[in-house]
Design an enzyme around this catalytic site. Structure first.
Site, PDB file in Angstrom:
ATOM      1  N   SER A   1      78.712  -9.690  -0.165  1.00 30.24           N
ATOM      2  CA  SER A   1      80.299  -9.588   0.012  1.00 30.24           C
ATOM      3  C   SER A   1      80.691 -10.965   0.361  1.00 30.24           C
ATOM      4  O   SER A   1      80.511 -11.285   1.582  1.00 30.24           O
ATOM      5  CB  SER A   1      80.672  -8.237   0.476  1.00 30.24           C
ATOM      6  OG  SER A   1      82.192  -8.298   0.724  1.00 30.24           O
TER       7      SER A   1
ATOM      8  N   SER B   1      93.860 -14.858  -2.065  1.00 31.83           N
ATOM      9  CA  SER B   1      95.325 -14.705  -1.988  1.00 31.83           C
ATOM     10  C   SER B   1      96.002 -15.244  -0.725  1.00 31.83           C
ATOM     11  O   SER B   1      97.238 -15.759  -0.798  1.00 31.83           O
ATOM     12  CB  SER B   1      95.778 -13.167  -2.091  1.00 31.83           C
ATOM     13  OG  SER B   1      95.640 -12.562  -1.066  1.00 31.83           O
TER      14      SER B   1
ATOM     15  N   HIS C   1      95.114 -11.961  -8.410  1.00 35.34           N
ATOM     16  CA  HIS C   1      95.851 -12.984  -7.935  1.00 35.34           C
ATOM     17  C   HIS C   1      95.909 -13.969  -9.105  1.00 35.34           C
ATOM     18  O   HIS C   1      96.387 -15.196  -9.120  1.00 35.34           O
ATOM     19  CB  HIS C   1      95.818 -13.464  -6.644  1.00 35.34           C
ATOM     20  CG  HIS C   1      96.154 -12.588  -5.573  1.00 35.34           C
ATOM     21  ND1 HIS C   1      97.580 -12.560  -5.119  1.00 35.34           N
ATOM     22  CD2 HIS C   1      95.476 -11.711  -4.663  1.00 35.34           C
ATOM     23  CE1 HIS C   1      97.666 -11.557  -4.155  1.00 35.34           C
ATOM     24  NE2 HIS C   1      96.444 -11.095  -3.995  1.00 35.34           N
TER      25      HIS C   1
ATOM     26  N   LYS D   1     101.163  -7.221  -9.474  1.00 32.44           N
ATOM     27  CA  LYS D   1     101.382  -8.671  -8.961  1.00 32.44           C
ATOM     28  C   LYS D   1     102.153  -9.174 -10.381  1.00 32.44           C
ATOM     29  O   LYS D   1     103.240  -8.864 -10.794  1.00 32.44           O
ATOM     30  CB  LYS D   1     100.367  -9.173  -8.337  1.00 32.44           C
ATOM     31  CG  LYS D   1      99.947  -8.503  -6.885  1.00 32.44           C
ATOM     32  CD  LYS D   1      98.785  -8.726  -6.442  1.00 32.44           C
ATOM     33  CE  LYS D   1      98.932  -7.834  -5.028  1.00 32.44           C
ATOM     34  NZ  LYS D   1      97.458  -7.817  -4.461  1.00 32.44           N
TER      35      LYS D   1
ATOM     36  N   THR E   1      95.591  -9.073   7.910  1.00 35.05           N
ATOM     37  CA  THR E   1      95.678  -9.498   6.798  1.00 35.05           C
ATOM     38  C   THR E   1      94.864 -10.848   6.664  1.00 35.05           C
ATOM     39  O   THR E   1      94.174 -10.991   5.765  1.00 35.05           O
ATOM     40  CB  THR E   1      97.164  -9.747   6.357  1.00 35.05           C
ATOM     41  OG1 THR E   1      97.805  -8.614   6.546  1.00 35.05           O
ATOM     42  CG2 THR E   1      97.210 -10.179   4.891  1.00 35.05           C
TER      43      THR E   1
HETATM   44  C1  LIG Z   1      96.946  -6.879  -3.669  1.00 36.00           C
HETATM   45  C2  LIG Z   1      95.306  -6.636  -3.892  1.00 36.00           C
HETATM   46  C3  LIG Z   1      94.626  -5.704  -4.229  1.00 36.00           C
HETATM   47  C4  LIG Z   1      95.232  -4.435  -4.560  1.00 36.00           C
HETATM   48  O1  LIG Z   1      96.089  -4.437  -5.466  1.00 36.00           O
HETATM   49  P1  LIG Z   1      97.214  -3.401  -5.351  1.00 36.00           P
HETATM   50  O2  LIG Z   1      97.601  -3.123  -6.691  1.00 36.00           O
HETATM   51  O3  LIG Z   1      98.514  -3.864  -4.858  1.00 36.00           O
HETATM   52  O4  LIG Z   1      96.766  -2.218  -4.889  1.00 36.00           O
HETATM   53  C5  LIG Z   1      93.432  -5.991  -4.585  1.00 36.00           C
HETATM   54  N1  LIG Z   1      92.770  -7.017  -4.353  1.00 36.00           N
HETATM   55  C6  LIG Z   1      93.414  -8.383  -3.904  1.00 36.00           C
HETATM   56  C7  LIG Z   1      92.499  -9.554  -3.541  1.00 36.00           C
HETATM   57  C8  LIG Z   1      94.687  -8.284  -3.589  1.00 36.00           C
HETATM   58  O5  LIG Z   1      95.356  -9.430  -3.007  1.00 36.00           O
END
Ligand SMILES: *Cc1c(COP(=O)(O)O)cnc(C)c1O
Length: 415
Positions: free
Chosen positions: A144, A196, A224, A255, A370
């Site tokens: 990972s 992201s 993303h 997104k 984060t």
């Molecule tokens: C936002 C995000 C997720 C989760 O997606 P959601 O649909 O918001 O739950 C998964 N992987 C990454 C890299 C993210 O930034």
């Protein structure tokens, strides 16, 4: 005999944990934002006293404004009128509709895969798919990337498998970790395309080469990138012609597609096994028709929207240029994500507060967990709808606010 804990004990305990966050300067406050159709990136901000103020959003993940697109809104409204509000059950018990089937097919096609599977969110799709696939394989080892999203980490934990974390995008390290494991063991390499928070991109092709050499499954999070990159919005793997080399491509509808929900696409067998074994898929109510119908319209629309994708990239390049010209340091990225590094949770929050309250600019502070501690930042996400004027105003305001925040850091260090 010792005494049982009182109710007050629990309350005090949890209050103290909140205090910890305040002390570190990373207690999270959510901004109350009302987005209005046709006005993006402008929106209404409501203070705690209920005062309304027009602001500009600079940190939305609705990257292309599809949440407000007429095609999407019409599809949502039509479906809710025709099919009602909820799905009415889990996928297994009365919750599967034609909307689910059509969208899963569309997503499979988007990524050139045999099949697709929907989840309540991208988070759930990562947690469920990684957790289930890895757990099913006896003796499986997961590799990972250290910057992987929390949802992938959660999936890895849930699988209970042995795991190795490779340094971010570091192929040599990945290789040396793979070398340390018996060749015959089943393996999975889990990584993202666009990261992201830093806005950088994984060496997907090289990772696929390594995976092939070591006989590992590849699991790619394109959250993303979907909608925004590639000839039909299939993401970075689409753009680089690599989709067929990945075993699982995961994405979100929340997104760039502008709604909510997550999905995986893969071979028929992989999708069927996740569908059949993953608790996070099985034991929860299916996504509602309106969301699915809107998502289908959005995915279809973006399949041919190369002009919008180009505009998005052009806007991101312009923002980087304008900020750099004004002497504002940004992290050098090759994507639409433009991070301004602050490096301190309090200053980050304070800068964000001043931008919002004084200048009507909304960019949420990004703090631990984060991002790693010491890399707190403002993460700007320009859309096709942010104008040059919006950008120049943002740059001017950042210019005023960023140096002003510096003394706080000194005070803190002395204290
Ligand atoms: C936002 C995000 C997720 C989760 O997606 P959601 O649909 O918001 O739950 C998964 N992987 C990454 C890299 C993210 O930034």
């Amino acid at each position: 005999m010792s005494q049982a804990q009182s109710k007050e004990y629990y309350e005090r305990f949890f209050q103290a944990r909140i205090e910890d966050l305040h002390k570190e300067g990373r207690y999270r406050v959510f901004a109350n934002i009302e987005r209005m159709v046709g006005k993006y990136p402008k929106a209404l901000f409501r203070t705690e006293d209920g005062v309304e103020k027009e602001i500009a959003i600079w940190c939305s993940n609705d990257y292309l404004g599809m949440g407000h697109h007429p095609v999407v809104i019409d599809a949502v409204c039509d479906a809710v009128r025709k099919n009602g509000a909820g799905a009415g059950g889990t996928r297994n018990i009365s919750g599967t509709t034609n909307h689910h089937i059509a969208l899963e097919k569309e997503l499979a096609d988007l990524h050139d895969k045999e099949a697709g599977l929907l989840f309540s969110s991208g988070y759930v799709s990562n947690e469920s798919a990684i957790g289930t696939l890895a757990k099913l394989m006896p003796d499986c080892v997961i590799f990972s990337d250290e910057m992987n999203h929390a949802s992938m980490i959660q999936g890895i934990r849930q699988s209970g498998c042995e795991k190795y974390i490779f340094r971010h995008n570091d192929l040599k390290h990945l290789r040396s970790l793979l070398d340390s494991v018996e060749r015959c063991r089943p393996k999975m390499i889990a990584f993202e395309s666009v990261y992201s928070m830093d806005g950088d991109i994984a060496p997907i092709e090289e990772i696929c080469d390594i995976a092939e050499e070591y006989g590992a499954l590849t699991y790619l999070d394109e959250v993303h990138a979907v909608g925004m990159y590639g000839s039909k919005g299939g993401g970075i793997a689409d753009q680089r012609g690599l989709m067929n080399r990945l075993d699982v491509i995961e994405g979100t509808l929340g997104k760039a597609f502008g709604l909510m929900g997550g999905y995986i696409t893969a071979s028929q067998a992989i999708v069927d096994v996740v569908r059949s074994y993953a608790p996070g898929f099985i034991f929860t109510t299916a996504l509602p028709p309106a969301i699915l119908s809107g998502a289908l319209a959005s995915v279809r629309h973006l399949k041919t929207a190369n002009d919008l994708r180009e505009k998005h990239q052009e806007r991101a390049a312009m923002l980087k240029q304008i900020l750099t010209q004004r002497g504002i340091q940004i992290m050098d990225t090759e994507t639409h994500i433009v991070p301004v590094m602050i490096g301190d949770p309090r200053i980050c929050k304070q800068t964000s507060d001043i931008l919002l309250e004084r200048f009507g600019i909304y960019v949420q502070p990004i703090n631990y967990p984060t991002v790693p501690r010491g890399t707190e930042r403002l993460r700007l996400t320009p859309s096709p709808f942010h104008t040059d004027e919006d950008m120049r105003y943002l740059a001017d305001c950042l210019k005023k606010v960023l140096p002003a925040a510096k003394p706080v850091r000194l005070v803190r260090q002395v204290a």
